[in-house]
Design a protein around this motif. Structure first.
Motif, mmCIF file in Angstrom:
data_model
loop_
_atom_site.group_PDB
_atom_site.id
_atom_site.type_symbol
_atom_site.label_atom_id
_atom_site.label_comp_id
_atom_site.label_asym_id
_atom_site.label_seq_id
_atom_site.Cartn_x
_atom_site.Cartn_y
_atom_site.Cartn_z
ATOM 1 N N ARG A 1 46.805 67.638 8.993
ATOM 2 C CA ARG A 1 48.092 68.034 8.390
ATOM 3 C C ARG A 1 47.919 69.316 7.608
ATOM 4 N NH1 ARG A 1 48.842 62.961 4.864
ATOM 5 N NH2 ARG A 1 46.586 63.271 4.904
ATOM 6 N N GLU A 2 46.676 69.576 7.161
ATOM 7 C CA GLU A 2 46.380 70.801 6.405
ATOM 8 C C GLU A 2 45.334 71.584 7.197
ATOM 9 O OE1 GLU A 2 45.228 70.037 2.269
ATOM 10 O OE2 GLU A 2 46.056 68.037 2.570
ATOM 11 N N VAL A 3 45.740 72.732 7.723
ATOM 12 C CA VAL A 3 44.836 73.468 8.616
ATOM 13 C C VAL A 3 43.532 73.839 7.895
ATOM 14 C CG1 VAL A 3 44.607 75.512 10.083
ATOM 15 C CG2 VAL A 3 46.752 74.250 10.047
ATOM 16 N N GLN A 4 43.609 74.057 6.571
ATOM 17 C CA GLN A 4 42.392 74.401 5.823
ATOM 18 C C GLN A 4 41.343 73.284 5.945
ATOM 19 O OE1 GLN A 4 41.308 77.163 4.657
ATOM 20 N NE2 GLN A 4 39.438 76.212 3.824
ATOM 21 N N LYS A 5 41.815 72.025 5.935
ATOM 22 C CA LYS A 5 40.876 70.901 6.087
ATOM 23 C C LYS A 5 40.237 70.918 7.476
ATOM 24 C CE LYS A 5 41.679 66.619 4.633
ATOM 25 N NZ LYS A 5 42.442 65.346 4.443
ATOM 26 N N ALA A 6 41.029 71.277 8.478
ATOM 27 C CA ALA A 6 40.488 71.360 9.847
ATOM 28 C C ALA A 6 39.429 72.464 9.927
ATOM 29 C CB ALA A 6 41.612 71.602 10.850
ATOM 30 N N HIS A 7 39.680 73.599 9.212
ATOM 31 C CA HIS A 7 38.677 74.680 9.159
ATOM 32 C C HIS A 7 37.369 74.146 8.576
ATOM 33 C CE1 HIS A 7 40.471 78.539 10.352
ATOM 34 N NE2 HIS A 7 41.632 78.031 9.964
ATOM 35 N N GLU A 8 37.475 73.363 7.511
ATOM 36 C CA GLU A 8 36.260 72.856 6.849
ATOM 37 C C GLU A 8 35.463 71.941 7.784
ATOM 38 O OE1 GLU A 8 37.805 71.199 3.195
ATOM 39 O OE2 GLU A 8 38.536 73.172 2.585
ATOM 40 N N THR A 9 36.180 71.091 8.517
ATOM 41 C CA THR A 9 35.484 70.219 9.477
ATOM 42 C C THR A 9 34.810 71.053 10.573
ATOM 43 O OG1 THR A 9 36.826 68.262 9.087
ATOM 44 C CG2 THR A 9 35.875 68.474 11.282
ATOM 45 N N CYS A 10 35.516 72.078 11.044
ATOM 46 C CA CYS A 10 34.911 72.935 12.084
ATOM 47 C C CYS A 10 33.662 73.629 11.548
ATOM 48 C CB CYS A 10 35.931 73.956 12.584
ATOM 49 S SG CYS A 10 37.241 73.204 13.548
#
Ligand SMILES: NC(=O)c1ccc[n+]([C@@H]2O[C@H](COP(=O)([O-])OP(=O)(O)OC[C@H]3O[C@@H](n4cnc5c(N)ncnc54)[C@H](OP(=O)(O)O)[C@@H]3O)[C@@H](O)[C@H]2O)c1
Length: 216
Positions: A31-40
């Motif tokens: 839901r928060e693209v920043q969190k997806a960046h962190e996982t990547c």
């Protein structure tokens, strides 16, 4: 094939992303693209430290569905309906449900919706031409994240579309030493989902960790 993980930042989502991005293109949704960046970043750093290639991209959950052929719904059951209804473009996609509806009371209890299972509930709210399979329900999140360990579990796969089921079983078989087993139609998913509270109770009452299943 590009695999998308809706809720790819969570306990199983991130571990799946770490393992899958080493063998195929993965899109991590949040839901928060920043969190997806962190996982990547976690996936990329972990792979780089081991000299392994890794293909992973962050996005919104909507981007994951738009850009992937196969989508893993790595979100808690209570958020499944709002998440699915908030996204468009499910038509013709393969959707994999590792979702286990359960509650912790005196012990862990399977709490399926009136449809009979999370998988049948998901089928009811997705477009009729979405191909749904149940898989990965019984592998603990810690085991996915323990990236250097071998995963040698059996993975029951339920579904009604033979081609989609074959694709999901091949996906399972491409990960570490996981072995897929055809566990019947989607209507059998309640059997697979209900194994997880059993595993958690066995772990708890026998002081074990990350109990899994293997068919021999
Ligand atoms: N954990 C396990 O060991 C395990 C094992 C087998 C199967 N499963 C199943 O796998 C699924 C995911 O489990 P999990 O433990 O990984 O879950 P989780 O870590 O609690 O949550 C996964 C992701 O769901 C998203 N999320 C949280 N609240 C939300 C909301 N209100 N609306 C939409 N999305 C929301 C979050 O992503 P964003 O904040 O980035 O959007 C979160 O990272 C569950 O259905 C579970 O039954 C889990």
């Amino acid at each position: 094939m590009r695999v998308g993980i809706v809720g790819g930042t969570g306990e199983i989502g991130e571990g799946m992303a770490m393992r899958l991005s080493r063998i195929m293109d993965v899109c991590v949704g949040s839901r928060e693209v920043q969190k997806a960046h962190e996982t990547c970043d976690t996936c990329l750093i972990s792979a780089k430290e081991r000299g392994i290639n890794c293909s992973v991209e962050p996005g919104s959950n909507q981007q994951v569905v738009d850009e992937s052929d196969l989508i893993i719904l790595a979100i808690p059951f209570k958020h499944v309906e709002s998440t699915i209804r908030g996204i468009t473009g499910w038509e013709d996609k393969i959707v994999v449900s590792p979702v286990n509806p359960m509650e912790r009371r005196d012990c862990f209890v399977y709490t399926p919706p009136t449809e009979g299972s999370a998988a049948l509930f998901i089928q009811k709210i997705l477009p009729s031409n979405t191909r749904i399979c149940t898989a990965f329900n019984n592998i603990a999140g810690n085991r996915w994240r323990d990236i250097d360990s071998v995963l040698s579990y059996s993975v029951p796969v339920c579904g009604d579309d033979p081609d989609a089921k074959r694709i999901v079983m091949d996906l399972v078989d491409s990960i570490s030493e996981l072995k897929s087993f055809d566990a019947g139609p989607l209507s059998s998913s309640h059997i697979v989902e209900s194994i997880t509270p059993l595993l958690l109770n066995v772990a708890r009452f026998n002081k074990m960790k990350d109990v899994g299943i293997r068919f021999v």
